[in-house]
Design an enzyme around this catalytic site. Structure first.
Site, PDB file in Angstrom:
ATOM      1  N   ALA A   7      -5.717  -8.985  -3.609  1.00  0.00           N
ATOM      2  CA  ALA A   7      -4.838  -8.968  -4.778  1.00  0.00           C
ATOM      3  C   ALA A   7      -3.389  -8.658  -4.371  1.00  0.00           C
ATOM      4  O   ALA A   7      -3.168  -7.913  -3.404  1.00  0.00           O
ATOM      5  CB  ALA A   7      -5.346  -7.936  -5.780  1.00  0.00           C
ATOM      6  N   PRO A   8      -2.408  -9.241  -5.090  1.00  0.00           N
ATOM      7  CA  PRO A   8      -2.542 -10.058  -6.304  1.00  0.00           C
ATOM      8  C   PRO A   8      -2.813 -11.536  -6.068  1.00  0.00           C
ATOM      9  O   PRO A   8      -2.814 -12.308  -7.015  1.00  0.00           O
ATOM     10  CB  PRO A   8      -1.187  -9.861  -6.988  1.00  0.00           C
ATOM     11  CG  PRO A   8      -0.238  -9.680  -5.859  1.00  0.00           C
ATOM     12  CD  PRO A   8      -0.993  -8.913  -4.805  1.00  0.00           C
ATOM     13  N   GLY A   9      -3.013 -11.948  -4.805  1.00  0.00           N
ATOM     14  CA  GLY A   9      -3.577 -13.265  -4.593  1.00  0.00           C
ATOM     15  C   GLY A   9      -2.693 -14.329  -3.992  1.00  0.00           C
ATOM     16  O   GLY A   9      -3.071 -15.501  -3.992  1.00  0.00           O
ATOM     17  N   ASP A  66      -5.443  -9.029   5.538  1.00  0.00           N
ATOM     18  CA  ASP A  66      -4.008  -8.802   5.343  1.00  0.00           C
ATOM     19  C   ASP A  66      -3.879  -7.346   4.918  1.00  0.00           C
ATOM     20  O   ASP A  66      -3.896  -7.017   3.739  1.00  0.00           O
ATOM     21  CB  ASP A  66      -3.463  -9.753   4.276  1.00  0.00           C
ATOM     22  CG  ASP A  66      -1.958  -9.637   4.122  1.00  0.00           C
ATOM     23  OD1 ASP A  66      -1.254  -9.711   5.141  1.00  0.00           O
ATOM     24  OD2 ASP A  66      -1.492  -9.463   2.981  1.00  0.00           O
ATOM     25  N   CYS A  77       2.742  -6.939   6.903  1.00  0.00           N
ATOM     26  CA  CYS A  77       4.179  -7.154   6.684  1.00  0.00           C
ATOM     27  C   CYS A  77       4.944  -5.955   7.237  1.00  0.00           C
ATOM     28  O   CYS A  77       5.807  -5.384   6.578  1.00  0.00           O
ATOM     29  CB  CYS A  77       4.486  -7.385   5.208  1.00  0.00           C
ATOM     30  SG  CYS A  77       3.910  -6.085   4.090  1.00  0.00           S
TER      31      CYS A  77
END
Length: 502
Positions: free
Chosen positions: A305-307, A372, A425
């Site tokens: 999420a959020p996708g 991720d 990130c």
């Protein structure tokens, strides 16, 4: 007009107070305040500029106020220090606002929250600052070498800023408003010049890129459709399905993708409502290419999420197959479901689960697994203006440990010769190279994973743009805003060759 601008400033002050005192997240607090108090795009734009501008330049603003105030910023009441920050930001960075107007508006804010003495204090500090700025402009002195590198110093040539040669950490920290510990890390890893450039870029409005929904349109057609709605864009040079809004196009600032769409008016576009695009940085678009999902496969997105990446995976699969999308937060899965409905995607199944338990429940079912991972986010500070002030050095080992837990568990979900992609990130080795090295070392004791060459899995658009990319001489890829023009990012791909217990 004045009352509308005054209301924008009042809203900005309230949001800054919430960030400062209550620990509110800038994007969330601003979205709520705009929805509640401001209707016109012009008023919203001013409030957004003030909140994000002050938050980005917080350390620089406080450092300058301390040179003019009889009391340190830290000892002022939260209302007063944020009024001074608002006023000073306008004096320094908003050329469209005359100095006397910015000061008068700050005094009105002070009058609304304090006694006459507070008004006099705010007025005195800001007028002394403006007087010093005007004197510097009249003298023609631009502040020497430091001012050539740091724009704030050019406005105050008579003030002695930290010397870049004697103390580069403090000079960059003050000059570009970043935490000293983070500047010190980047100087050690990248050198003074690159650390300074990254800090500079973190204070610039980030580029806005969109990913065309290939189930419904193409990038070229999307560019044409946006042009018909008054938005100019160009094709991405890095991601084949990406387009980038031209400089000056809305939105000028961004927080969360949802907030970005709302504040910038993108949510009002027909192309957005019809699910023709997703707001996503070009660096994030590369992850699905490295994963390489194919139609009919089973894919697990461990932290979905959020996708943004989840929906990209499904689009690359032609919405044919199964994408199991996990997240521990129900409200974030709600955002994912909203995106699925808007984009018209059917192959994704959102599932609430602590992904540290994935391997216990979904062992050996997936052809592809994406982790991720939650991280410090130091690669996206330009998109989250308040994030730089929330980070602490001790966050890095904690995130490293969490990422290892998730990676160990998620790796058990792979079939033989399945591919595992790990991405963050972050620009910190603890959330990139160190995790991959530790995971591969552990895999020698239980499951045999081999590191794949990420560069060979990237789209041709990226390889053409960066033909000499060395990805640190290893199989992974690290992206930097000063080198690649995108968010700071890390990604690595590994293949499961077998398990020793099979």
């Amino acid at each position: 007009m004045r009352s509308q601008a005054a209301q924008s400033r009042r809203v900005a002050l309230q949001v800054l107070y919430q960030i400062d005192v209550e620990g509110a997240y800038a994007g969330i607090a601003l979205d709520r305040a705009l929805e509640r108090s401001l209707a016109s795009p012009r008023d919203r734009a001013l409030a957004t500029e003030l909140v994000y501008g002050v938050t980005r330049w917080l350390k620089t603003l406080d450092w300058i106020v301390d040179r003019f105030s009889t009391r340190p910023v830290t000892r002022l009441s939260p209302w007063v220090r944020n009024i001074l920050r608002l006023g000073l930001y306008q004096l320094m960075f908003l050329k469209s606002v005359p100095g006397p107007v910015a000061i008068n508006e700050a005094c009105e804010l002070a009058r609304s929250v304090g006694h006459p003495g507070v008004v006099g204090f705010v007025n005195g500090v800001l007028r002394n600052i403006l007087r010093k700025m005007n004197a510097g402009a009249a003298s023609g002195d631009v502040g020497g070498m430091y001012a050539a590198r740091f724009p704030a110093a050019a406005l105050f040539p008579d003030i002695e800023f930290p010397d870049i040669d004697e103390d580069p950490v403090e000079a960059i920290s003050v000059g570009y408003s970043h935490p000293g510990w983070l500047v010190a890390r980047w100087i050690e890893q990248l050198g003074v010049e690159r650390a300074m450039e990254i800090c500079r870029l973190n204070n610039e409005p980030p580029p806005v890129s969109l990913r065309a929904n290939l189930l419904k349109t193409t990038p070229l057609r999307l560019v044409d459709l946006l042009s018909q709605e008054g938005i100019q864009a160009r094709s991405s040079q890095l991601a084949p399905e990406g387009i980038v809004l031209e400089p000056g196009e809305p939105p000028a600032h961004s927080g969360s993708p949802a907030g970005l769409a709302e504040r910038g008016g993108l949510a009002g576009l027909r192309a957005y409502r019809e699910g023709l695009f997703t707001i996503q940085d070009e660096s994030s678009m590369l992850v699905a290419h490295v994963l390489g999902p194919e139609p009919g496969q089973t894919v697990i997105d461990a932290c979905s999420a959020p996708g943004g990446k989840t929906t990209h995976i499904a689009e690359m699969m032609g919405d044919a197959g199964q994408v199991l999308a996990f997240d521990i937060h129900p409200h974030r899965l709600g955002l994912l479901r909203q995106n699925l409905e808007r984009l018209g995607i059917k192959s994704i199944r959102p599932i609430e689960l602590d992904t540290r338990r994935l391997g216990e429940n979904y062992r050996g079912v997936a052809d592809r697994v994406l982790v991720d991972a939650p991280c410090s986010g130091t690669g996206v500070l330009r998109r989250r203006p308040d994030a730089r002030w929330r980070k602490r050095p001790e966050d890095l080992p904690a995130f490293h440990a969490l990422q290892m837990e998730i990676l160990r568990s998620a790796s058990n979900c792979l079939k033989r010769e399945g591919i595992l992609v790990y991405s963050t990130c972050s620009m910190e080795p603890e959330e990139g190279e160190d995790v991959v090295g530790e995971f591969l070392s552990e895999s020698e004791e239980g499951s045999k994973f081999v590191l794949l060459n990420v560069y060979d899995r990237l789209p041709a658009t990226f390889r053409q743009a960066f033909p000499d990319e060395t990805h640190n001489g290893c199989g992974w890829l690290r992206l930097f805003p000063d080198v690649h023009g995108v968010d700071g990012f890390f990604m690595a791909a590994m293949m499961l060759k077998g398990r020793f217990d099979n």
